[in-house]
Motif scaffolding. Structure first.
Motif, PDB file in Angstrom:
ATOM      1  N   ASP A 302      -3.283   4.907  18.230  1.00 40.89           N
ATOM      2  CA  ASP A 302      -4.740   4.922  18.306  1.00 40.89           C
ATOM      3  C   ASP A 302      -5.268   3.675  17.595  1.00 40.89           C
ATOM      4  O   ASP A 302      -5.500   3.678  16.389  1.00 40.89           O
ATOM      5  CB  ASP A 302      -5.285   6.197  17.651  1.00 40.89           C
ATOM      6  CG  ASP A 302      -6.776   6.378  17.885  1.00 40.89           C
ATOM      7  OD1 ASP A 302      -7.449   5.372  18.184  1.00 40.89           O
ATOM      8  OD2 ASP A 302      -7.265   7.512  17.758  1.00 40.89           O
ATOM      9  N   ALA A 305      -8.544   4.043  15.706  1.00 42.92           N
ATOM     10  CA  ALA A 305      -8.399   4.707  14.408  1.00 42.92           C
ATOM     11  C   ALA A 305      -7.804   3.754  13.372  1.00 42.92           C
ATOM     12  O   ALA A 305      -8.219   3.753  12.201  1.00 42.92           O
ATOM     13  CB  ALA A 305      -7.527   5.949  14.544  1.00 42.92           C
ATOM     14  N   THR A 308     -10.609   1.454  12.283  1.00 43.20           N
ATOM     15  CA  THR A 308     -11.579   2.149  11.430  1.00 43.20           C
ATOM     16  C   THR A 308     -11.030   2.364  10.034  1.00 43.20           C
ATOM     17  O   THR A 308     -11.725   2.154   9.029  1.00 43.20           O
ATOM     18  CB  THR A 308     -11.959   3.508  12.056  1.00 43.20           C
ATOM     19  OG1 THR A 308     -12.548   3.284  13.346  1.00 43.20           O
ATOM     20  CG2 THR A 308     -12.945   4.258  11.183  1.00 43.20           C
ATOM     21  N   GLU A 309      -9.767   2.776   9.935  1.00 47.73           N
ATOM     22  CA  GLU A 309      -9.143   2.990   8.630  1.00 47.73           C
ATOM     23  C   GLU A 309      -9.000   1.671   7.869  1.00 47.73           C
ATOM     24  O   GLU A 309      -9.173   1.624   6.641  1.00 47.73           O
ATOM     25  CB  GLU A 309      -7.775   3.650   8.804  1.00 47.73           C
ATOM     26  CG  GLU A 309      -7.822   5.100   9.248  1.00 47.73           C
ATOM     27  CD  GLU A 309      -8.448   6.008   8.200  1.00 47.73           C
ATOM     28  OE1 GLU A 309      -8.285   5.733   6.988  1.00 47.73           O
ATOM     29  OE2 GLU A 309      -9.109   6.969   8.588  1.00 47.73           O
TER      30      GLU A 309
END
Length: 345
Positions: A302, A305, A308-309
């Motif tokens: 992903d 994701a 974003t992290e």
């Protein structure tokens, strides 16, 4: 003499300013500034009125002025290899979108090779730009070694680096993804699974080898020799030509989808049907994988994701000054399509 009201025609002559927003919302420009900077001491009704005025006027904050007010640059530096590989390019695109959503601009410094001198020069370039922090996409051992010389006081997050290294790291659990791919082939009834790997100096490739080996060892299955390759369909094709001549090869885990595409072509030329004679699983879930001549079962990281992290961890280190080691490891997903079947009798 006629005096014109310019508040309704701002867009025709100049970009709207903070004072225009304040006038339309009926508040002070200090209140507008507090809303823009997320200050908690603003009533919700006032906040909504200011946001409505911003939307109506199409106001965009001056980033340079905002940096002076907040004491924080709105620029993030990224160091990445000059590559067209699907994983790194997808991650970079996702990170730029995530940063923009938080009001940051991304400056990308691409290097030909991820070695000590190239990374040092790229980091120094970003420091000269007064970036708030830096992200280094460091999938190779040489890049990871170079990061040891980056100044400790610089907010920095590594993506796809060595999980054993200190500092801040965000990565995909390559081992877990490879384990799931290999386990899926074993569960289909295959005695063992062959592996066509990526370059062994890449952490992604090494992690996928470990996951493949672990799944075979836990199943008490034979561990065949690794077929080394790079990340290209051409090298997958060459490995596939060799494996297609071996009748005992009934299941293959490829380290990425482009390798799997080359293997699929080699098997087809040899007259070995996928999946009826040879089952095949890839990694990355490139957009084309669902449209291969046999839709490919694969492992999907992903990237949104991960981006974003990465941004979340970097902003945390920027705001707190924290330099303690921190890792965020994300588990990928097995995507089942039509390239896996039980072995032929």
């Amino acid at each position: 003499m006629r005096v014109e009201d310019t508040s309704a025609t701002v867009g025709a002559t100049r970009d709207p300013a903070m004072t225009d927003v304040a006038r339309l919302a009926g508040v002070s420009h200090q209140t507008v500034s507090r809303v823009l900077n997320g200050h908690p001491n603003v009533r919700e009704q006032t906040r909504l009125r200011v946001r409505a005025a911003i939307e109506e006027l199409g106001y965009r904050p001056n980033r340079a002025a905002r940096a002076l007010v907040t004491g924080r640059s709105q620029l993030i530096g990224v160091v990445a290899q000059n590559s067209t590989l699907y994983g790194p390019t997808s991650l970079l695109a996702a990170f730029e979108l995530a940063a923009a959503a938080q009001g940051f601009t991304v400056s990308v410094r691409r290097v030909r090779v991820l070695d000590r001198s190239s990374i040092a020069a790229a980091v120094e370039h970003h420091r000269d730009q007064r970036v708030a922090g830096i992200v280094v996409i460091a999938p190779t051992a040489s890049a990871d070694e170079a990061l040891a010389e980056v100044p400790a006081d610089l907010p920095l997050v590594t993506v796809d680096g060595d999980p054993k290294r200190g500092g801040a790291l965000v990565t995909v659990d390559q081992e877990a993804g490879a384990f799931a791919a290999t386990r899926h082939l074993l569960d289909a009834g295959h005695d063992t699974v062959w592996h066509v790997s990526g370059p062994v100096d890449w952490f992604d490739a090494a992690g996928r080898i470990r996951g493949w080996q672990k799944a075979l060892q836990e199943a008490d299955a034979e561990v065949p020799p690794v077929s080394p390759a790079d990340w290209s369909a051409a090298s997958g094709y060459r490995a596939g030509q060799m494996l297609s001549r071996m009748p005992d090869v009934t299941a293959i885990f490829a380290a990425n989808d482009h390798l799997a595409l080359g293997i699929l072509r080699a098997m087809t030329e040899r007259g070995r049907s996928v999946p009826h004679e040879v089952s095949l699983v890839g990694f990355d879930d490139v957009p084309e994988s669902a449209y291969f001549s046999t839709p490919l079962t694969t492992v999907r990281p992903d990237f949104d994701a991960v981006a974003t992290e990465t941004l979340s961890l970097l902003l945390s280190r920027i705001s707190t000054g924290d330099t303690d080691p921190a890792q965020r490891i994300l588990t990928p997903t097995l995507i089942q399509r039509q390239s896996v079947a039980p072995p032929a009798n």
